[in-house]
Design an enzyme around this catalytic site. Structure first.
Site, mmCIF file in Angstrom:
data_model
loop_
_atom_site.group_PDB
_atom_site.id
_atom_site.type_symbol
_atom_site.label_atom_id
_atom_site.label_comp_id
_atom_site.label_asym_id
_atom_site.label_seq_id
_atom_site.Cartn_x
_atom_site.Cartn_y
_atom_site.Cartn_z
ATOM 1 N NE ARG A 186 -7.485 110.202 51.027
ATOM 2 C CZ ARG A 186 -8.017 110.658 52.157
ATOM 3 N NH1 ARG A 186 -8.609 109.822 53.000
ATOM 4 N NH2 ARG A 186 -7.965 111.937 52.472
ATOM 5 C CE1 TYR B 162 5.742 90.850 40.893
ATOM 6 C CE2 TYR B 162 4.706 91.943 42.755
ATOM 7 C CZ TYR B 162 5.404 92.008 41.570
ATOM 8 O OH TYR B 162 5.771 93.218 41.064
ATOM 9 C CG ASP C 125 -1.620 87.390 44.422
ATOM 10 O OD1 ASP C 125 -2.382 87.365 43.432
ATOM 11 O OD2 ASP C 125 -0.654 88.169 44.516
ATOM 12 C CE LYS D 217 0.828 91.628 36.503
ATOM 13 N NZ LYS D 217 0.864 92.396 37.706
HETATM 14 C C1 PLP Z 1 0.773 87.401 41.409
HETATM 15 C C2 PLP Z 1 0.975 88.889 41.509
HETATM 16 N N1 PLP Z 1 0.464 89.547 42.570
HETATM 17 C C3 PLP Z 1 0.613 90.871 42.712
HETATM 18 C C4 PLP Z 1 1.325 91.625 41.788
HETATM 19 C C5 PLP Z 1 1.479 93.100 41.994
HETATM 20 O O1 PLP Z 1 0.571 93.800 41.238
HETATM 21 P P1 PLP Z 1 0.796 95.281 40.666
HETATM 22 O O2 PLP Z 1 1.944 95.196 39.708
HETATM 23 O O3 PLP Z 1 -0.512 95.605 40.037
HETATM 24 O O4 PLP Z 1 1.128 96.146 41.827
HETATM 25 C C6 PLP Z 1 1.862 90.987 40.673
HETATM 26 C C7 PLP Z 1 2.602 91.771 39.672
HETATM 27 O O5 PLP Z 1 3.229 91.246 38.783
HETATM 28 C C8 PLP Z 1 1.686 89.580 40.529
HETATM 29 O O6 PLP Z 1 2.199 88.917 39.488
#
Ligand code: PLP
Length: 380
Positions: free
Chosen positions: A46, A98, A170, A195
């Protein structure tokens, strides 16, 4: 070293013990020590794991940061960054984020006394107007999900820096290949590695890149203290994905631009959102801070929900699915799928209507994808 070379070599250097040219997956949860207080480098997975460290190094190098940190999901990374905040702190967030990010702040961190103001961050001065004495953080996405707005990361970071605010970007939609927020002045660049970074829709993960030592030390502490760490196998998958990131992103961007141009030419389409379309209001800014447009395209279809639903049903190569960034093309209805966790009022405020469709354009043949979109539009 240029990006493609870094992508292939970062985190992928031959294993010192065996010479293996593919990163070993170290599954051990704990590590033998040479004596009390004498670990050989690792103690417990961890707090540190060799496979994870390779990924963390690679993310840092590809983002132009000093440090990387990996997490069990994008939301795990988001939760950890948000945990830098204390009770009473205030966060400024761009409107179009998101849905899961908004939900986390709105329904979880609000219970711990973290306050949130949403703004239209296309105007960088809106940061100064929204800032209070208690403001600590500015949360951005660019391009945004799902409307593909482009925010001026450099201008916002300049305003935020004067106010002593930490800027978090992000960077999931762009990936480290197309945009490096740290180089534009942000303090933290964040990814859902689920992604484009992993790129094959076969794992869930998150990552951060940072350069500031103090911010890194606090995040490193939180990573261990909160425990949202990825499995070594998922780190391996993310590392494998990174090695072809540049190749995939080139094809995603080429395909998405072709799909966006064809959508724009259709009489069945009301509006197309893709920053690298010359007609996009974000074209100039996008070209300044991104090297290509990436694989995400959103558009409004004429005829509302009925037309959107018929279009989605008629696609043959694009699967109807949430998520994005994999080699295969996906299509979805943000209002009823990825952004359904937002209250309807929020969705309307953001402009996520029943006519909005989001495409994650994959790396298949360009002509096949364009033809699929055309035939689905003809079926509406
Ligand atoms: C722009 C963006 N940030 C964060 C996330 C969250 O990521 P995760 O699904 O890997 O937790 C997503 C998920 O779709 C996303 O599209």
């Amino acid at each position: 070293m240029r990006f493609a070379t870094k992508a292939v070599h970062s985190g992928g250097e031959p294993d010192k013990a065996t010479g293996a040219v593919s990163p070993p997956i170290v599954t051990a949860s704990t590590f033998a020590q040479d004596g009390i207080g004498k670990p050989r480098g690792y103690e417990y997975s961890r707090s540190g794991n060799p496979t994870r460290e390779r990924l963390e190094r690679a993310v840092a190098q590809l983002e132009g940061g000093k440090h990387g940190l990996a997490f069990s999901s994008g939301l795990g990374a988001i939760t950890t960054v948000a945990s830098l905040l204390n009770k009473g702190d205030h966060v400024i967030m761009c409107n179009d984020v998101y849905g899961g990010t908004f939900r986390l702040f709105d329904r979880v961190f609000s219970n711990f006394g973290i306050r949130l103001t949403r703004i239209d961050a296309r105007d960088p001065d809106a940061i100064a107007r929204a800032a209070k004495k208690s403001t600590r953080m500015v949360w951005l996405e660019s391009p945004t999900n799902p409307l593909m707005l482009v925010l001026d990361i450099r201008a916002i970071s300049t305003v935020a820096k004067k106010l002593g605010l930490l800027v978090v970007v992000d960077n999931t939609f762009a990936s480290p290949y197309l945009q490096n927020p740290l180089k534009l002045g942000a303090a933290v660049s964040l990814h859902s590695t689920t992604k484009y970074v992993s790129g094959h829709s076969d794992m869930i993960g998150g990552a951060l890149a940072v350069s500031d030592e103090e911010v890194y030390e606090r995040l490193k502490f939180l990573q261990n203290a909160m425990g949202a760490v990825p499995s070594p196998f998922d780190c391996f998958l993310a590392l494998r994905g990174l090695r072809t990131l540049h190749l995939r992103m080139d094809q995603h961007s080429k395909n998405a631009l072709a799909v966006a141009e064809n959508l724009q030419a259709s009489r069945r389409v009301a509006e197309v959102y893709y920053p690298f379309l010359p007609s996009s209001p974000y074209h100039r800014l996008a070209k300044k801070q991104m090297s290509q447009g990436g694989g995400m395209v959103s558009f409004r279809i004429k005829g509302g929900y009925a037309a959107a639903s018929r279009f989605l049903d008629s696609l043959e190569l694009f699967s109807l699915a949430e998520s994005l960034g994999g080699v295969e093309s996906l299509a979805e209805h943000p209002a009823r799928m990825t952004h359904s966790s937002l209250p309807e009022k929020e969705r309307r405020k953001m402009g996520i209507g029943d006519d909005l469709i989001r495409l994650s354009v994959g790396v298949e043949d360009t002509v096949d994808l364009v033809e699929d979109v055309k035939q689905a539009l003809d079926s509406v």
